[in-house]
Scaffold this motif. Structure first.
Motif, short mmCIF file in Angstrom:
data_model
loop_
_atom_site.label_atom_id
_atom_site.label_comp_id
_atom_site.label_asym_id
_atom_site.label_seq_id
_atom_site.Cartn_x
_atom_site.Cartn_y
_atom_site.Cartn_z
N GLU A 68 11.79 13.30 0.52
CA GLU A 68 10.84 12.87 1.55
C GLU A 68 11.20 13.51 2.88
O GLU A 68 10.33 13.76 3.72
CB GLU A 68 10.84 11.32 1.66
CG GLU A 68 9.62 10.78 2.38
CD GLU A 68 9.45 9.27 2.22
OE1 GLU A 68 8.61 8.83 1.41
OE2 GLU A 68 10.14 8.52 2.93
N GLN B 97 6.75 12.03 7.10
CA GLN B 97 6.42 12.00 5.66
C GLN B 97 4.91 11.93 5.48
O GLN B 97 4.39 11.03 4.83
CB GLN B 97 7.12 10.83 4.93
CG GLN B 97 6.90 9.44 5.50
CD GLN B 97 7.69 9.17 6.74
OE1 GLN B 97 8.86 9.54 6.83
NE2 GLN B 97 7.07 8.55 7.74
N ARG C 249 13.73 5.70 5.15
CA ARG C 249 14.76 6.13 4.19
C ARG C 249 16.16 6.13 4.79
O ARG C 249 17.13 6.44 4.09
CB ARG C 249 14.40 7.51 3.62
CG ARG C 249 14.13 8.58 4.65
CD ARG C 249 13.49 9.81 3.99
NE ARG C 249 13.05 10.81 4.96
CZ ARG C 249 11.86 10.83 5.56
NH1 ARG C 249 11.00 9.85 5.32
NH2 ARG C 249 11.53 11.79 6.40
N THR D 278 2.42 -2.13 4.15
CA THR D 278 2.43 -1.35 2.91
C THR D 278 1.78 -2.12 1.76
O THR D 278 2.14 -3.27 1.50
CB THR D 278 3.89 -0.96 2.58
OG1 THR D 278 4.41 -0.24 3.70
CG2 THR D 278 3.97 -0.09 1.33
N THR E 50 6.70 -1.44 8.39
CA THR E 50 5.37 -1.57 9.01
C THR E 50 4.72 -2.93 8.77
O THR E 50 3.83 -3.34 9.48
CB THR E 50 4.43 -0.51 8.42
OG1 THR E 50 4.44 -0.67 6.99
CG2 THR E 50 4.87 0.89 8.77
N PHE E 51 5.14 -3.60 7.71
CA PHE E 51 4.52 -4.83 7.24
C PHE E 51 3.03 -4.63 6.93
O PHE E 51 2.21 -5.53 7.08
CB PHE E 51 4.70 -5.99 8.24
CG PHE E 51 5.10 -7.28 7.53
CD1 PHE E 51 6.40 -7.49 7.14
CD2 PHE E 51 4.15 -8.26 7.25
CE1 PHE E 51 6.77 -8.64 6.46
CE2 PHE E 51 4.52 -9.42 6.57
CZ PHE E 51 5.84 -9.61 6.18
N THR F 84 3.96 -3.85 -1.01
CA THR F 84 4.80 -4.94 -0.52
C THR F 84 3.96 -6.15 -0.14
O THR F 84 4.31 -7.30 -0.46
CB THR F 84 5.64 -4.44 0.67
OG1 THR F 84 6.42 -3.34 0.20
CG2 THR F 84 6.53 -5.53 1.22
N GLN G 214 14.49 9.99 -2.56
CA GLN G 214 13.69 9.73 -1.36
C GLN G 214 14.34 10.37 -0.14
O GLN G 214 13.67 11.02 0.67
CB GLN G 214 13.51 8.22 -1.09
CG GLN G 214 12.55 8.01 0.08
CD GLN G 214 12.56 6.62 0.69
OE1 GLN G 214 13.51 5.86 0.50
NE2 GLN G 214 11.54 6.30 1.46
N GLY H 178 10.19 1.97 -1.41
CA GLY H 178 10.69 3.16 -0.71
C GLY H 178 11.96 2.80 0.05
O GLY H 178 12.87 2.17 -0.49
N LYS I 196 -2.47 7.46 -0.25
CA LYS I 196 -2.73 6.08 0.19
C LYS I 196 -4.20 5.93 0.58
O LYS I 196 -4.85 4.96 0.21
CB LYS I 196 -1.87 5.74 1.41
CG LYS I 196 -0.40 5.49 1.12
CD LYS I 196 0.30 5.06 2.42
CE LYS I 196 1.81 5.08 2.26
NZ LYS I 196 2.53 4.85 3.51
O1 F6P Z 1 6.13 6.04 0.99
C1 F6P Z 1 6.05 6.20 2.34
C2 F6P Z 1 6.84 5.18 3.11
O2 F6P Z 1 6.34 5.20 4.39
C3 F6P Z 1 8.35 5.43 3.11
O3 F6P Z 1 8.71 6.39 4.01
C4 F6P Z 1 8.83 4.07 3.41
O4 F6P Z 1 10.20 3.95 3.18
C5 F6P Z 1 7.97 3.24 2.50
O5 F6P Z 1 6.70 3.87 2.58
C6 F6P Z 1 7.87 1.79 2.81
O6 F6P Z 1 7.31 1.55 4.07
P1 F6P Z 1 7.43 0.15 4.77
O7 F6P Z 1 8.87 -0.14 4.97
O8 F6P Z 1 6.68 0.28 6.05
O9 F6P Z 1 6.81 -0.89 3.87
#
Ligand code: F6P
Length: 527
Positions: free
Chosen positions: A337, A489, A252, A198, A195-196, A201, A333, A141, A496
């Motif tokens: 978004e 968003q 974004r 996701t 957020t660390f 990721t 996005q 994202g 999720k």
């Molecule tokens: O898909 C939702 C989202 O929160 C986006 O808005 C964001 O860019 C992406 O996930 C990645 O989030 P993060 O940078 O926290 O890993």
């Protein structure tokens, strides 16, 4: 502040649409008014914009500007730039503009420039480290699309000895083939996540760390860096080289923050600062130019005109520069978004459409794929052409061909071709029995299809910065008129949560309590 449909300008626009908008003809408008191009083309920092091929006349623009005034657009803009809470559902200010303000200017300047200086110094060290040849950004994202779009766009400013890679998908087909090609000794992983937490990721980062250790790698501090607001989580993951940012930077809108590290590694400190400067120039234009010459405002207003009066549901973006091949994905996005919302700020359902579908491909490739539908399909899709006057290569003939194609497409969309003109042409290889008038109908074009053309002198860090900021502010403009929160968003959350609930069932095969379709599919996948 008033929602757009509560204003007298909205009602006036409705009347204007019925009287002059629905049947507006671009070809007639150009014939009537020799000054149309001059009146509807605009200069903004780094960008010249031709809006004259849009389905608007002077009265349309006057009423749209009046709509902006009645919706207090300027006050909403000033509140945003000042750092008021523009994202109430998350209780946050929205200050990506502060990330590109010069030192000493704008909110949070000390913090912003401290991280920027440290991040750019690190980027220069990586650039100077001949042992690090492959840089892998792991993010998704907003933590992926900005750098993934900007790095190829600025390829002319990159270095052949630094290869940038982007891994985003949780699908192992993304990271697995890449790792096969890499040498742990020469690889730097940047784990990018606001957020660390996701899923995608963290899964890819874990695979990367395991691979690195399995390859005999030991020096995590040299081979892993993180860009995040959650420095503690990055440390718990074992990454000590960390560049932070703040909750007032939306995902974004984050390429200007530490999330831009891959861009800085690719193009270096000076060019990254130029990218920020270009965006800042557009910020000043958005903040200061009168509404009637304010390019992001004008684009946002025409977006509202198309979405809510003409009821066009999508907009296609066609960058005539191969370096901008990821721009449509980035803009998807950014716009969808942001403005893909169905309630206003007070939670009331919207009685009108919000975000259009944004899609596209670089020209000329798109011409040989979906432009057929743009020219002759049943739906009208406004197209945004982006052309660059000076290329970064020396292939002058190819560049002329590219530009001729770009101009020809907007011309063809507007002019069309009548059935009579089609009939007068030498018939191609049609079946012998087909009637000439039937054939002519197949080969005619309605025309009167709108487009905007944005011209850049060259694709530079500065012009790219200005272009992206132009889109950010244009999206803010339409979102502000629609009265929505463009900065949350929530729509991504349900999927999720359901994914987390389904994950253990993919191991156990348990389908109890699921809807019949999901249960049936899960059974097939697990048996
Ligand atoms: O898909 C939702 C989202 O929160 C986006 O808005 C964001 O860019 C992406 O996930 C990645 O989030 P993060 O940078 O926290 O890993």
């Amino acid at each position: 502040m008033k929602r757009c449909d509560a204003t007298t300008a909205w009602a006036a626009l409705q009347g204007h649409f019925e009287a002059h908008g629905r049947d507006f003809d671009l070809r007639e408008a150009f014939t009537r008014d020799a000054g149309r191009f001059a009146a509807l083309s605009f200069d903004a920092p780094e960008i010249f914009a031709d809006l004259s091929k849009n389905l608007v006349d002077a009265a349309t623009m006057q009423w749209l500007l009046e709509l902006a005034r009645q919706c207090d657009l300027e006050a909403q803009r000033d509140a945003l730039l000042r750092g008021d809470i523009a994202n109430p559902t998350e209780g946050r200010a929205v200050l990506h503009t502060a990330l590109r303000a010069p030192r000493g200017a704008g909110p949070y300047s000390d913090e912003v420039h401290a991280v920027l200086d440290a991040m750019l110094a690190y980027a220069e060290r990586v650039r100077g480290d001949a042992g690090l040849t492959d840089i892998v950004n792991i993010g998704i994202g907003g933590s992926d699309l900005g750098p993934q779009m900007a790095v190829p766009a600025l390829q002319a400013y990159g270095r052949p000895d630094k290869r940038l890679h982007f891994v985003s998908n949780v699908d192992g087909h993304d990271i697995a083939p890449l790792l096969q090609r890499l040498d742990a000794k020469h690889t730097l992983f940047i784990v990018a996540s606001k957020t660390f937490t996701t899923q995608e990721t963290m899964a890819n980062a874990t695979v990367a760390r395991e691979w690195f250790l399995a390859q005999g790698g030991t020096d995590i501090a040299r081979h892993f860096a993180a860009t995040t607001t959650n420095v503690a989580a990055a440390a718990a993951f074992g990454i000590t080289t960390t560049f932070g940012f703040w909750d007032w930077v939306g995902g974004r809108f984050s390429l200007w923050s530490a999330i831009g590290l891959p861009i800085a590694v690719a193009v270096g400190e000076r060019n990254f600062r130029d990218l920020l400067a270009g965006a800042h120039a557009m910020d000043r234009h958005f903040a200061e130019a009168p509404l009637e010459h304010n390019l992001p405002v004008l684009l946002g207003l025409i977006d509202v005109w198309y979405r809510n009066f003409h009821r066009f549901t999508s907009r296609s973006v066609a960058p005539y520069h191969q370096g901008l091949k990821r721009l449509p994905a980035y803009l998807q996005q950014l716009e969808m978004e942001s403005n893909g919302k169905r309630v206003d700020r007070d939670g009331n359902p919207l009685p009108y459409g919000s975000s259009p579908v944004v899609w596209g491909e670089p020209g000329t490739n798109g011409q040989h794929a979906y432009f057929q539908m743009l020219h002759q399909g049943t739906d009208v899709v406004p197209v945004e052409f982006i052309a660059v006057k000076t290329p970064a290569h020396g292939l002058a003939d190819q560049h002329r061909k590219l530009l001729a194609n770009c101009l020809a497409q907007s011309q063809a969309l507007m002019l069309g071709k009548t059935a009579a003109a089609a009939a007068a042409e030498k018939a191609p290889t049609a079946a012998p029995g087909i009637a000439p008038d039937v054939l002519a109908r197949h080969r005619s074009f309605p025309g009167n299809r709108p487009s905007t053309t944005l011209l850049l002198q060259a694709l530079t860090p500065r012009s790219l910065g200005a272009l992206i900021a132009l889109y950010e502010h244009r999206i803010f403009t339409s979102g502000a008129l629609w009265g929505i929160n463009s900065f949350d968003q929530w729509g991504v959350e349900l999927g999720k949560a359901l994914c987390n609930a389904l994950l253990p069932r993919l191991a156990s095969g348990d389908t109890q309590g699921l809807d019949a379709s999901t249960a049936g599919l899960l059974k097939r996948l697990t048996s």
